[in-house]
Scaffold this motif. Structure first.
Motif, PDB file in Angstrom:
ATOM      1  N   SER A 115      47.357  54.376  48.000  1.00 39.49           N
ATOM      2  CA  SER A 115      47.755  53.426  49.039  1.00 39.49           C
ATOM      3  C   SER A 115      46.764  52.268  49.142  1.00 39.49           C
ATOM      4  CB  SER A 115      47.967  54.122  50.384  1.00 39.49           C
ATOM      5  OG  SER A 115      46.885  54.954  50.680  1.00 39.49           O
ATOM      6  N   VAL A 116      45.473  52.548  48.895  1.00 39.65           N
ATOM      7  CA  VAL A 116      44.506  51.446  48.881  1.00 39.65           C
ATOM      8  C   VAL A 116      44.802  50.509  47.711  1.00 39.65           C
ATOM      9  CG1 VAL A 116      42.072  50.878  48.486  1.00 39.65           C
ATOM     10  CG2 VAL A 116      42.673  52.647  50.112  1.00 39.65           C
ATOM     11  N   TYR A 117      45.131  51.086  46.568  1.00 42.00           N
ATOM     12  CA  TYR A 117      45.483  50.263  45.405  1.00 42.00           C
ATOM     13  C   TYR A 117      46.658  49.356  45.736  1.00 42.00           C
ATOM     14  CZ  TYR A 117      45.687  49.120  40.434  1.00 42.00           C
ATOM     15  OH  TYR A 117      45.631  48.454  39.231  1.00 42.00           O
ATOM     16  N   ALA A 118      47.681  49.932  46.349  1.00 47.25           N
ATOM     17  CA  ALA A 118      48.871  49.149  46.696  1.00 47.25           C
ATOM     18  C   ALA A 118      48.535  48.055  47.706  1.00 47.25           C
ATOM     19  CB  ALA A 118      49.957  50.078  47.247  1.00 47.25           C
ATOM     20  N   ALA A 119      47.758  48.416  48.734  1.00 46.70           N
ATOM     21  CA  ALA A 119      47.447  47.441  49.785  1.00 46.70           C
ATOM     22  C   ALA A 119      46.610  46.286  49.241  1.00 46.70           C
ATOM     23  CB  ALA A 119      46.706  48.134  50.936  1.00 46.70           C
ATOM     24  N   LEU A 120      45.631  46.602  48.388  1.00 49.11           N
ATOM     25  CA  LEU A 120      44.789  45.547  47.823  1.00 49.11           C
ATOM     26  C   LEU A 120      45.607  44.627  46.914  1.00 49.11           C
ATOM     27  CD1 LEU A 120      41.482  47.454  46.922  1.00 49.11           C
ATOM     28  CD2 LEU A 120      41.838  45.851  48.791  1.00 49.11           C
ATOM     29  N   SER A 121      46.445  45.217  46.064  1.00 46.15           N
ATOM     30  CA  SER A 121      47.254  44.396  45.159  1.00 46.15           C
ATOM     31  C   SER A 121      48.197  43.493  45.934  1.00 46.15           C
ATOM     32  CB  SER A 121      48.082  45.277  44.217  1.00 46.15           C
ATOM     33  OG  SER A 121      47.265  46.229  43.607  1.00 46.15           O
ATOM     34  N   LEU A 122      48.815  44.064  46.955  1.00 47.53           N
ATOM     35  CA  LEU A 122      49.743  43.298  47.779  1.00 47.53           C
ATOM     36  C   LEU A 122      49.035  42.093  48.407  1.00 47.53           C
ATOM     37  CD1 LEU A 122      52.722  43.609  48.818  1.00 47.53           C
ATOM     38  CD2 LEU A 122      51.727  44.541  50.906  1.00 47.53           C
ATOM     39  N   SER A 123      47.854  42.336  48.963  1.00 45.70           N
ATOM     40  CA  SER A 123      47.088  41.251  49.575  1.00 45.70           C
ATOM     41  C   SER A 123      46.756  40.173  48.560  1.00 45.70           C
ATOM     42  CB  SER A 123      45.783  41.777  50.156  1.00 45.70           C
ATOM     43  OG  SER A 123      45.981  42.206  51.444  1.00 45.70           O
ATOM     44  N   TYR A 124      46.391  40.615  47.354  1.00 40.06           N
ATOM     45  CA  TYR A 124      46.014  39.628  46.349  1.00 40.06           C
ATOM     46  C   TYR A 124      47.211  38.765  45.959  1.00 40.06           C
ATOM     47  CZ  TYR A 124      44.187  37.375  42.259  1.00 40.06           C
ATOM     48  OH  TYR A 124      43.799  36.420  41.365  1.00 40.06           O
ATOM     49  N   PHE A 125      48.388  39.386  45.809  1.00 42.54           N
ATOM     50  CA  PHE A 125      49.587  38.597  45.474  1.00 42.54           C
ATOM     51  C   PHE A 125      49.906  37.614  46.589  1.00 42.54           C
ATOM     52  CE2 PHE A 125      50.662  42.195  42.538  1.00 42.54           C
ATOM     53  CZ  PHE A 125      50.509  41.437  41.387  1.00 42.54           C
ATOM     54  N   PHE A 126      49.781  38.098  47.816  1.00 42.46           N
ATOM     55  CA  PHE A 126      50.052  37.215  48.955  1.00 42.46           C
ATOM     56  C   PHE A 126      49.075  36.042  48.953  1.00 42.46           C
ATOM     57  CE2 PHE A 126      49.428  35.880  53.387  1.00 42.46           C
ATOM     58  CZ  PHE A 126      50.725  35.563  53.720  1.00 42.46           C
ATOM     59  N   TYR A 127      47.811  36.326  48.740  1.00 44.74           N
ATOM     60  CA  TYR A 127      46.767  35.296  48.713  1.00 44.74           C
ATOM     61  C   TYR A 127      47.055  34.251  47.637  1.00 44.74           C
ATOM     62  CZ  TYR A 127      42.197  33.623  46.995  1.00 44.74           C
ATOM     63  OH  TYR A 127      41.161  32.875  46.509  1.00 44.74           O
ATOM     64  N   LYS A 128      47.467  34.743  46.443  1.00 36.16           N
ATOM     65  CA  LYS A 128      47.770  33.818  45.346  1.00 36.16           C
ATOM     66  C   LYS A 128      48.952  32.920  45.681  1.00 36.16           C
ATOM     67  CE  LYS A 128      48.302  35.098  40.975  1.00 36.16           C
ATOM     68  NZ  LYS A 128      48.377  35.918  39.752  1.00 36.16           N
ATOM     69  N   TRP A 129      49.961  33.517  46.307  1.00 31.79           N
ATOM     70  CA  TRP A 129      51.134  32.734  46.687  1.00 31.79           C
ATOM     71  C   TRP A 129      50.757  31.735  47.783  1.00 31.79           C
ATOM     72  CZ3 TRP A 129      53.331  32.790  51.649  1.00 31.79           C
ATOM     73  CH2 TRP A 129      54.457  31.974  51.780  1.00 31.79           C
ATOM     74  N   TYR A 130      49.985  32.201  48.764  1.00 33.94           N
ATOM     75  CA  TYR A 130      49.691  31.368  49.931  1.00 33.94           C
ATOM     76  C   TYR A 130      48.938  30.102  49.513  1.00 33.94           C
ATOM     77  CZ  TYR A 130      48.994  30.444  54.861  1.00 33.94           C
ATOM     78  OH  TYR A 130      49.043  29.876  56.106  1.00 33.94           O
ATOM     79  N   PHE A 131      47.960  30.264  48.634  1.00 37.07           N
ATOM     80  CA  PHE A 131      47.147  29.107  48.239  1.00 37.07           C
ATOM     81  C   PHE A 131      47.605  28.509  46.916  1.00 37.07           C
ATOM     82  CE2 PHE A 131      44.570  31.199  51.420  1.00 37.07           C
ATOM     83  CZ  PHE A 131      44.187  30.115  52.202  1.00 37.07           C
ATOM     84  N   LYS A 132      48.805  28.891  46.509  1.00 36.93           N
ATOM     85  CA  LYS A 132      49.422  28.297  45.308  1.00 36.93           C
ATOM     86  C   LYS A 132      48.492  28.355  44.105  1.00 36.93           C
ATOM     87  CE  LYS A 132      51.755  25.223  48.506  1.00 36.93           C
ATOM     88  NZ  LYS A 132      51.698  23.914  49.158  1.00 36.93           N
ATOM     89  N   ILE A 133      47.882  29.537  43.907  1.00 35.37           N
ATOM     90  CA  ILE A 133      46.977  29.714  42.776  1.00 35.37           C
ATOM     91  C   ILE A 133      47.804  30.090  41.553  1.00 35.37           C
ATOM     92  CG2 ILE A 133      45.061  31.068  41.853  1.00 35.37           C
ATOM     93  CD1 ILE A 133      44.268  31.539  44.849  1.00 35.37           C
ATOM     94  N   LYS A 134      47.679  29.278  40.535  1.00 38.88           N
ATOM     95  CA  LYS A 134      48.450  29.537  39.315  1.00 38.88           C
ATOM     96  C   LYS A 134      47.684  30.491  38.406  1.00 38.88           C
ATOM     97  CE  LYS A 134      51.809  26.459  40.011  1.00 38.88           C
ATOM     98  NZ  LYS A 134      51.610  26.550  41.477  1.00 38.88           N
ATOM     99  N   ALA A 135      48.425  31.378  37.742  1.00 38.04           N
ATOM    100  CA  ALA A 135      47.791  32.263  36.771  1.00 38.04           C
ATOM    101  C   ALA A 135      47.299  31.433  35.591  1.00 38.04           C
ATOM    102  CB  ALA A 135      48.791  33.310  36.306  1.00 38.04           C
ATOM    103  N   GLU A 136      46.147  31.842  35.053  1.00 40.83           N
ATOM    104  CA  GLU A 136      45.590  31.045  33.952  1.00 40.83           C
ATOM    105  C   GLU A 136      46.043  31.589  32.620  1.00 40.83           C
ATOM    106  OE1 GLU A 136      41.322  30.407  34.499  1.00 40.83           O
ATOM    107  OE2 GLU A 136      41.791  30.325  36.634  1.00 40.83           O
TER     108      GLU A 136
END
Lengths: 156, 161
Positions: A135-156
């Motif tokens: 569940s920690v793995y899921a929660a951390l990954s989810l937050s990271y995806f949200f963060y990337k979307w929120y600040f429009k961070i493009k994958a390199e």
């Protein structure tokens, strides 16, 4: 005699506030969004696991108001998520990202298992260490995806 | 089933739909920040108030895990804050902006009053309404300061063309 549980709680509050100093100056906006998004998740799931009698927190702050761990859900885990997202190895190969996330999960799980075994801060009713890990793995990954979307961070 | 639970379920269906409808696509980040920041504020405020015995909610979703009203603090008040933020008259005179604050605090207090009159979701008295008046003015103001500060981020600034 030392009260081990309250000493640990107090140290964690202190560590949480001190750790804020290590968020880079130019990342405060990012950090705040990560923090809030993780609270959005932990508030709900923290209540759920207690309500369903999966986990119990015998010694806790604000005991009359909540049966959940206010420290972990409001402060500690959201702050850990800040550091997880800000230092995420975005440009690395996939297995390194998995390793990075796993390191956070393993660290947190070890702490939790120690607390379960030796203190009254937390006890498992119908729960196991690997459920925490996943569940920690899921929660951390989810937050990271949200963060990337929120600040429009493009994958390199 | 108790009618209070029907009200709670209705709120959980209706309010997300309202949010979904009113948030414009180009302001979704602003709305989410408002929602989440306001949740943090209500979490803190309601925890404090409940701790000192100033707030109670007899019928609630997580009956055992908490004494707070999860529905009100997690959903209802933050939804009101999002509406407040989206409709805020940005470039207006002070009086107009003050009226905006008073109007939305009025909406929140009326809702609390109705909820406590017809259900057991929240126990509200005159003095708790007066406290809430000041609390929500402060919370809405803090929330607005935060969102304005956040939206200064280069990736989040809106195009006003």
């Amino acid at each position: 005699m030392m009260n081990i549980e309250h000493t640990i709680l107090y140290s964690y509050y202190a560590a949480a506030f001190i750790s804020l100093r290590f968020i880079p100056r130019d990342k405060w906006r990012e950090a705040s969004v990560i923090f809030l998004s993780q609270q959005f998740v932990t508030w709900f799931f923290g209540l759920l696991v207690v309500e369903l009698h999966l986990i119990e927190y015998p010694v806790r702050e604000l005991a009359e108001v909540n049966k959940t761990s206010f420290l972990f859900e409001f402060l500690a885990f959201p702050i850990i998520t800040i550091f997880f997202c800000i230092y995420f190895p975005q440009a690395a190969v996939a297995w390194k990202k998995v390793l990075y996330t796993s390191a956070f999960c393993t660290g947190l799980t070890i702490f939790e298992v120690v607390f379960v075994k030796y203190t009254l801060l937390i006890s498992y009713i119908r729960w196991d260490w690997y459920v925490t890990w996943v569940s920690v793995y899921a929660a951390l990954s989810l937050s990271y995806f949200f963060y990337k979307w929120y600040f429009k961070i493009k994958a390199e | 089933m108790n009618s209070d639970y029907i009200v709670i379920i209705a709120l959980w269906i209706v309010l997300p739909i309202i949010l979904f409808k009113v948030i414009p696509k180009d302001r979704i980040r602003e709305a989410l920040a408002t929602l989440m920041f306001f949740q943090t504020l209500t979490w803190l405020f309601s925890t404090g108030l409940t701790y000192f015995g100033l707030l109670e909610s007899p019928i609630r979703v997580f009956q055992e895990a908490t004494r707070l009203s999860f529905t009100m603090e997690y959903l209802v008040f933050p939804t009101a804050a999002v509406l407040f933020q989206l409709k805020f008259p940005n470039n207006s005179a002070f009086v107009r902006r003050l009226l905006h604050y008073l109007f939305w605090v009025g909406v929140i207090l009326s809702f609390m009053f109705l909820i406590s009159s017809f259900t057991n979701i929240m126990g509200v008295t005159i003095d708790s309404l007066i406290r809430s008046f000041f609390n929500f003015i402060i919370e809405l103001w803090l929330c607005r300061r935060y969102v304005l500060w956040l939206m200064n981020h280069p990736q989040l600034q809106r195009n006003y063309e």
